[in-house]
Design an enzyme around this catalytic site. Structure first.
Site, PDB file in Angstrom:
ATOM      1  N   GLU A 165      54.825  32.587  96.183  1.00  0.00           N
ATOM      2  CA  GLU A 165      55.704  31.258  96.039  1.00  0.00           C
ATOM      3  C   GLU A 165      55.131  30.092  95.454  1.00  0.00           C
ATOM      4  O   GLU A 165      55.039  29.366  96.114  1.00  0.00           O
ATOM      5  CB  GLU A 165      56.605  31.132  97.444  1.00  0.00           C
ATOM      6  N   GLU A 352      59.643  39.690 100.001  1.00  0.00           N
ATOM      7  CA  GLU A 352      60.169  39.023 101.310  1.00  0.00           C
ATOM      8  C   GLU A 352      61.693  39.268 101.103  1.00  0.00           C
ATOM      9  O   GLU A 352      62.428  38.784  99.998  1.00  0.00           O
ATOM     10  CB  GLU A 352      59.639  37.591 101.424  1.00  0.00           C
TER      11      GLU A 352
HETATM   12  O1  IFM Z   1      58.457  31.894 106.256  1.00  0.00           O
HETATM   13  C1  IFM Z   1      58.567  31.808 104.874  1.00  0.00           C
HETATM   14  C2  IFM Z   1      57.414  32.422 104.224  1.00  0.00           C
HETATM   15  O2  IFM Z   1      56.229  31.755 104.374  1.00  0.00           O
HETATM   16  C3  IFM Z   1      57.537  32.305 102.787  1.00  0.00           C
HETATM   17  N1  IFM Z   1      58.904  32.514 102.310  1.00  0.00           N
HETATM   18  C4  IFM Z   1      59.830  32.083 103.042  1.00  0.00           C
HETATM   19  C5  IFM Z   1      59.718  32.516 104.519  1.00  0.00           C
HETATM   20  C6  IFM Z   1      60.773  31.933 105.146  1.00  0.00           C
HETATM   21  O3  IFM Z   1      61.111  30.540 105.247  1.00  0.00           O
END
Ligand code: IFM
Length: 447
Positions: A165, A352
């Site tokens: 990210e 994710e």
């Molecule tokens: O916890 C975070 C993660 O570190 C990166 N993506 C989003 C998740 C939830 O906010």
């Protein structure tokens, strides 16, 4: 309807170093920007820090056993750069490498595929002191760091992710200041965007010369955007949000160029003179897959006070998660299908997806989280729908394996499929973990 996923579909779960490891001052680990930020009064909820987090550094074998009991096919974790290079440069710290070797070996022993992310936001503080992601030198340092990790683990890890990210690192870290290092400056956010992407490119260079086996990609947090109305001003605002959130990263990686509308949009702040000859070639070097982190879709309206540059992301309607994020599985299908249509065809992984809810331990000692089961069920179906439309989706990592340190929100938000009692470090599989175990066994969903 019952659905089946393709054979070999990689069902996993994910965490990140600073969110779970703790042990921040052990075995030679240096300080990261998140140590500094979380210890700065007022920056995190309740002043929470990652000093102990889930203490995974000391509980590795138990956590590995928990993954095996769940039947995970893959575990996505990140390497803490300051464990490998405490000051962000120079020779590697062997104790840091040894920890990750132990983790990777432990996964293999349990037949769980390791998926290693090189950077999940914990920049060595020494590099931030020198300018952090606003300067080119940090990209070069990242290439050197990546080479050290490839050298140590290149034969053992089949799946590599350069950055997690980069939008968040650049725009929350240097744009709004809500994340470490806590800077709010649009020009710096743009510099950070480029230098993060260049760091990805430098890691790909190092990968090419490392002889490491396996596949390498990058993970982006992407959000489809819808206009709040038919008003063309809302449509233009959608382009701006999509440009910043999605295309500013996707286009240089997959098309070798920054989107022209974004370059024009940011002209008052930056002339993009940070882009040097050869940078975009390095950034757009081929990758084996794209990792997609999906949490929400944005509904966007024009900002009447700033119709040329502004926008408003509207509050989502019900249902929402404990983060206040809208629950929108159709957005996931739309995103995957759009990626397939607008960018070169290549394997995708959901690296994710998950949700925070208000979980608690009931009097019987269990944690029932039907909202999370519904959330995951709907998103798995949405992903399956995209596969049915021709998208080459290879796997799905649920965020997160454990409740953990949710950055500036500290321990107030629980994303885990395993509950963590932070006072005792007891782990309790939530109902969603038991449900996910069946999904994995069945490689699909029942009616
Ligand atoms: O916890 C975070 C993660 O570190 C990166 N993506 C989003 C998740 C939830 O906010």
């Amino acid at each position: 309807m019952a659905i089946n996923f393709p054979d070999g579909f990689l069902w996993g779960s994910a965490t990140a170093a600073y969110q779970v490891e703790g042990a921040v001052a052990e075995d030679g680990r240096g300080r990261s920007i998140w140590d500094t930020f979380s210890h700065t009064p007022g920056k995190t909820t309740h002043g929470d820090t990652g000093d102990i987090a889930d203490d995974q550094y000391h509980r590795l074998d138990d956590d590995l056993d928990l993954m095996a009991a769940l039947g995970l096919k893959a575990y996505r974790f990140s390497v803490a750069w300051p464990r490998i290079q405490p000051d962000g440069a120079g020779r590697p710290n062997q104790a840091g490498l040894d920890y990750y070797k132990r983790l990777v070996e432990g996964l293999h022993r349990r037949s769980i595929t390791p998926c290693l992310t090189l950077y999940h936001w914990d920049l060595p503080q020494a590099l931030e002191d020198a300018g952090g992601w606003t300067i080119r030198d940090t990209s070069e340092r990242f290439g050197e760091y990546a080479a050290l990790v490839f050298d140590a683990l290149g034969d053992e890890v089949p799946m590599w992710i350069t950055l997690n990210e980069p939008w968040v690192s650049a725009w929350q870290g240097y744009g709004t200041g809500a994340h470490a290092p806590g800077i709010a400056d649009e020009a710096k956010a743009l510099q950070a965007t480029h230098h993060l992407l260049l760091a990805h490119g430098r890691a790909l260079d190092a990968w090419g010369s490392s002889g490491a086996k396996g596949q390498i990609g990058i993970t982006l947090n992407l959000a489809p955007c819808l206009p709040a109305s038919d008003d063309p001003r809302d449509g233009a605002a959608v382009q701006r949000v999509d440009g910043n959130q999605n295309r500013l990263f996707l286009d240089p990686i997959f098309k070798g160029a920054y989107p022209e509308d974004m370059v024009r949009h940011y002209q008052p702040t930056s002339d993009f003179s940070f882009v040097a000859d050869g940078d975009l070639e390095a950034i757009s070097a081929p990758v084996d897959f794209l990792g997609v982190n999906y949490y929400m879709r944005h509904r966007v309206a024009a900002d009447p006070n700033d119709p040329e540059r502004g926008f408003a992301i509207l509050a989502p309607g019900e249902p929402i998660t404990a983060m206040g994020w809208g629950i929108d599985p159709d957005g996931l299908t739309a995103l995957l299908v759009r990626l397939d249509a607008d960018y070169p065809k290549l394997p995708l992984y959901i690296t994710e997806n998950g949700a925070a809810f208000y979980d608690y331990v009931d009097p019987e000692g269990g944690v029932d989280d039907p909202e999370r089961v519904d959330f995951l069920d709907a998103h798995f179906r949405a992903a399956h729908n995209a596969i049915g439309q021709g998208v080459d989706l290879r796997g799905y990592f649920v965020w997160s394996f454990l409740d953990n340190f949710e950055w500036s929100l500290g321990y107030s938000k629980r994303f885990g499929i395993n509950f963590v009692d932070f006072a005792t470090q007891t782990r309790i599989p939530k109902a969603s973990a038991r449900w996910y175990q069946k999904v994995i066994q069945r490689n699909g969903l029942d009616d």
